[in-house]
Design an enzyme around this catalytic site. Structure first.
Site, PDB file in Angstrom:
ATOM      1  N   GLU A   1      -7.213   8.621   6.323  1.00 20.77           N
ATOM      2  CA  GLU A   1      -7.451   9.216   7.630  1.00 20.77           C
ATOM      3  C   GLU A   1      -7.930  10.674   7.572  1.00 20.77           C
ATOM      4  OE1 GLU A   1      -4.210   8.548  10.277  1.00 20.77           O
ATOM      5  OE2 GLU A   1      -4.500   6.390  10.209  1.00 20.77           O
TER       6      GLU A   1
ATOM      7  N   HIS B   1      -2.663  11.043   0.799  1.00 16.79           N
ATOM      8  CA  HIS B   1      -2.105  10.766   2.132  1.00 16.79           C
ATOM      9  C   HIS B   1      -1.427  12.040   2.625  1.00 16.79           C
ATOM     10  CE1 HIS B   1      -0.701   7.299   4.881  1.00 16.79           C
ATOM     11  NE2 HIS B   1      -0.360   8.418   5.474  1.00 16.79           N
TER      12      HIS B   1
ATOM     13  N   GLU C   1      -3.351  -0.218   8.197  1.00 15.63           N
ATOM     14  CA  GLU C   1      -2.184   0.164   8.982  1.00 15.63           C
ATOM     15  C   GLU C   1      -2.326  -0.407  10.387  1.00 15.63           C
ATOM     16  OE1 GLU C   1      -1.046   4.296   9.166  1.00 15.63           O
ATOM     17  OE2 GLU C   1      -1.636   4.621   7.076  1.00 15.63           O
TER      18      GLU C   1
ATOM     19  N   TYR D   1      -4.175   1.626  15.849  1.00 18.13           N
ATOM     20  CA  TYR D   1      -2.928   1.737  16.610  1.00 18.13           C
ATOM     21  C   TYR D   1      -3.129   1.568  18.102  1.00 18.13           C
ATOM     22  CZ  TYR D   1      -0.473   3.086  12.442  1.00 18.13           C
ATOM     23  OH  TYR D   1       0.094   3.075  11.198  1.00 18.13           O
TER      24      TYR D   1
ATOM     25  N   ARG E   1       0.844  -1.188   0.000  1.00 18.26           N
ATOM     26  CA  ARG E   1       0.000   0.000   0.000  1.00 18.26           C
ATOM     27  C   ARG E   1       0.881   1.240   0.000  1.00 18.26           C
ATOM     28  NH1 ARG E   1      -2.474   3.021   4.818  1.00 18.26           N
ATOM     29  NH2 ARG E   1      -3.822   4.543   3.747  1.00 18.26           N
TER      30      ARG E   1
ATOM     31  N   ASN F   1      -7.242   1.743   9.933  1.00 18.72           N
ATOM     32  CA  ASN F   1      -5.929   1.891  10.558  1.00 18.72           C
ATOM     33  C   ASN F   1      -6.136   1.819  12.062  1.00 18.72           C
ATOM     34  OD1 ASN F   1      -5.057   2.324   7.992  1.00 18.72           O
ATOM     35  ND2 ASN F   1      -4.506   4.476   8.258  1.00 18.72           N
TER      36      ASN F   1
HETATM   37  N1  LIG Z   1      -3.734  10.127  19.864  1.00 17.61           N
HETATM   38  N2  LIG Z   1      -3.889   9.145  19.326  1.00 17.61           N
HETATM   39  N3  LIG Z   1      -4.132   8.135  18.945  1.00 17.61           N
HETATM   40  C1  LIG Z   1      -3.735   7.471  17.772  1.00 17.61           C
HETATM   41  C2  LIG Z   1      -4.257   8.225  16.574  1.00 17.61           C
HETATM   42  C3  LIG Z   1      -3.525   7.747  15.403  1.00 17.61           C
HETATM   43  C4  LIG Z   1      -3.671   8.760  14.335  1.00 17.61           C
HETATM   44  N4  LIG Z   1      -2.492   8.712  13.477  1.00 17.61           N
HETATM   45  C5  LIG Z   1      -2.359   7.745  12.633  1.00 17.61           C
HETATM   46  O1  LIG Z   1      -3.150   6.848  12.544  1.00 17.61           O
HETATM   47  C6  LIG Z   1      -1.151   7.774  11.730  1.00 17.61           C
HETATM   48  C7  LIG Z   1      -1.264   7.026  10.523  1.00 17.61           C
HETATM   49  C8  LIG Z   1      -0.797   7.659   9.236  1.00 17.61           C
HETATM   50  O2  LIG Z   1      -1.517   7.139   8.130  1.00 17.61           O
HETATM   51  C9  LIG Z   1       0.696   7.419   8.987  1.00 17.61           C
HETATM   52  O3  LIG Z   1       1.133   8.279   7.959  1.00 17.61           O
HETATM   53  C10 LIG Z   1       1.467   7.640  10.280  1.00 17.61           C
HETATM   54  O4  LIG Z   1       2.868   7.563  10.040  1.00 17.61           O
HETATM   55  C11 LIG Z   1       1.040   6.549  11.256  1.00 17.61           C
HETATM   56  C12 LIG Z   1       1.846   6.584  12.556  1.00 17.61           C
HETATM   57  O5  LIG Z   1       1.550   7.763  13.250  1.00 17.61           O
HETATM   58  C13 LIG Z   1      -0.424   6.619  11.550  1.00 17.61           C
END
Ligand SMILES: N=[N+]=NCCCCNC(=O)[C@@H]1[C@H]2[C@H](O)[C@@H](O)[C@H](O)[C@@H](CO)[C@@H]12
Length: 448
Positions: free
Chosen positions: A167, A122, A352, A294, A78, A292
């Protein structure tokens, strides 16, 4: 003894990245600047003054990186397209060299038996469009649709999976509500407008795809499940508000033709009445949704924190990653099961999932031991398997990320990669988690 894990046959195992975080050479071969090019140039915006000027130099090293994906046995990859490589001014003249880069990347992936999954947006909006208001200008839905049509026409014969946005919550919350991400605005009124225009643009691109596309299109949203800090009514209401703002704000208009009622309650006159026609555009049927995941949040009521009036509560008996996110694999199961309960059986891909931990340089040459990431990966895989056992139609998993990369305003300080990148030498080194992931892919999870 944990029961054996079994993923469906043809489960799509891959990895994920994004253009600005790994490519470097943002202005090469006629590309135009993006809002991240500008944001990084402002002192103080990005830790250590880092930027995507070089990043992982993927623009020049993509063949080597595809070879690493093949070495891991990945079935899919991706990635996102940089809008301003294709349209340096965001609209109008097409930059053929930009199309050529992604054509070559797609051909290299296919030559290695790897399925390309393309994200149209993105976060790296062309700066020229930001000069015209960017996501605050309602015309952006048409600009985005025109950009999407160019990519569909150029790549759809070889690309079977398309995602419109990555996102929209982060774009809105970071870029327009809190100013922590490009373009760095801080206004609840702008946040609401940008968020709605993002969703209109999503719908406009889906509409074009239905005219010209032959495969699948969806959207990728970050979901952070919210759990009440207590069973008090105040905390239960706070949990609903937090869930509405971060999660349901994006899926309700797609699947239910409306925004959560909490949005108007929280934002007041900063939340306009949107035209009904917009919801027909936003609510077009999707072939899949990318999730996604996390972390989760435990929240309590906090009346002083307008507009959500919510406060996260740090958990004492928990592991936290370098980005301050609780490791909570059960939240992945809950997220996937809740999606099915709230929105039905649209096929899902975990687009993700990963973790940032400090990976110490290791004594034994050529190996990077990342036990915390491995522990996290194992637990998330079991959580994913549990959701499948509960009947959720999950069809693939993309680990975030293939490479250590530019973690936006945190610069290169946070490493999410299963492959280590030495940003001085650009040397790639497989971490132990890469070897584990290769085993997971090869055994379709049976090795866990
Ligand atoms: N507070 N809090 N809680 C967690 C909220 C997560 C929101 N950020 C993401 O999901 C970003 C997504 C992005 O696509 C990628 O470009 C980023 O590198 C990753 C890592 O950061 C994740």
């Amino acid at each position: 003894m944990n029961k054996a894990i079994q993923f469906p046959p043809n489960f799509l195992w891959g990895s994920a990245t994004s253009a600005y975080q790994i490519e470097g050479s943002p202005l090469a071969d006629g590309a135009g600047p993006s809002i991240w090019q500008r944001f990084c140039a402002v002192p103080g915006n990005v830790r250590d003054g880092d930027s995507g000027d070089v990043a992982c130099d993927h623009y020049n090293r993509y063949k080597d990186d595809v070879a690493l994906m093949a070495r891991l046995g990945l079935k899919a990859y991706r990635f996102s397209v940089s809008w301003s490589r294709i349209l340096p001014q965001g609209r109008g003249r097409i930059n053929q060299a930009g199309l050529d880069f992604y054509n070559n990347l797609i051909d290299e992936l296919l030559a290695n038996g790897i399925e390309p999954m393309v994200t149209l947006y993105h976060w790296d909006l062309p700066a020229a469009l930001d000069d015209r208001g960017g996501w605050l200008n309602p015309d952006i839905a048409d600009w985005f649709a025109d950009y999407a049509r160019i990519l569909f026409t150029a790549f759809d014969g070889r690309v079977k999976y398309w995602a419109t946005l990555n996102e929209p919550w982060v774009v809105t919350d970071g870029g327009y509500m809190h100013g922590t991400l490009a373009p760095g605005h801080r206004s609840p009124h702008e946040a609401a407008l940008a968020s709605h225009n993002l969703m209109r643009a999503h719908g406009s691109a889906v509409k074009v795809y239905r005219e010209v596309g032959k495969h699948q299109i969806g959207i990728v949203v970050n979901i952070e499940p919210k759990y009440p800090a207590s069973q008090s009514q105040e905390d239960l209401d706070a949990t609903r508000r937090a869930d509405a703002y971060m999660n349901r704000q994006y899926l309700d208009p797609v699947f239910h033709g409306r925004y959560p009622e909490e949005m108007k309650q929280m934002f007041g006159d900063a939340w306009p009445e949107w035209p009904a026609a917009d919801f027909s555009l936003i609510g077009q049927k999707l072939d899949f949704v990318g999730i996604n995941y996390y972390t989760r949040a435990v929240v309590r009521n906090e009346p002083t924190h307008w507009p959500l009036k919510v406060m996260p509560v740090r958990q004492t008996q928990a592991t936290y990653t370098e980005t301050g996110w609780e490791v909570y694999p059960q939240g992945l199961t809950d997220t996937l099961v809740n999606f099915k309960r709230l929105y039905g059986d649209t096929p899902l891909y975990v687009m993700e999932n990963g973790s940032a931990f400090y990976d110490p340089p290791n004594a034994d040459e050529g190996r990077i031991h990342d036990p915390l990431r491995i522990d996290c990966m194992r637990k998330n895989m079991r959580a994913l398997s549990d959701a499948l056992e509960q009947g959720v139609d999950v069809r693939g998993y993309m680990v975030w990320s293939l490479l250590d990369n530019l973690e936006w305003s945190l610069g290169f300080s946070k490493r999410f990669g299963i492959i280590h990148v030495n940003f001085e030498t650009q040397q790639r080194t497989l971490k132990d988690s890469a070897y584990l992931y290769a085993d997971i892919v090869a055994s379709n999870g049976a090795c866990l």
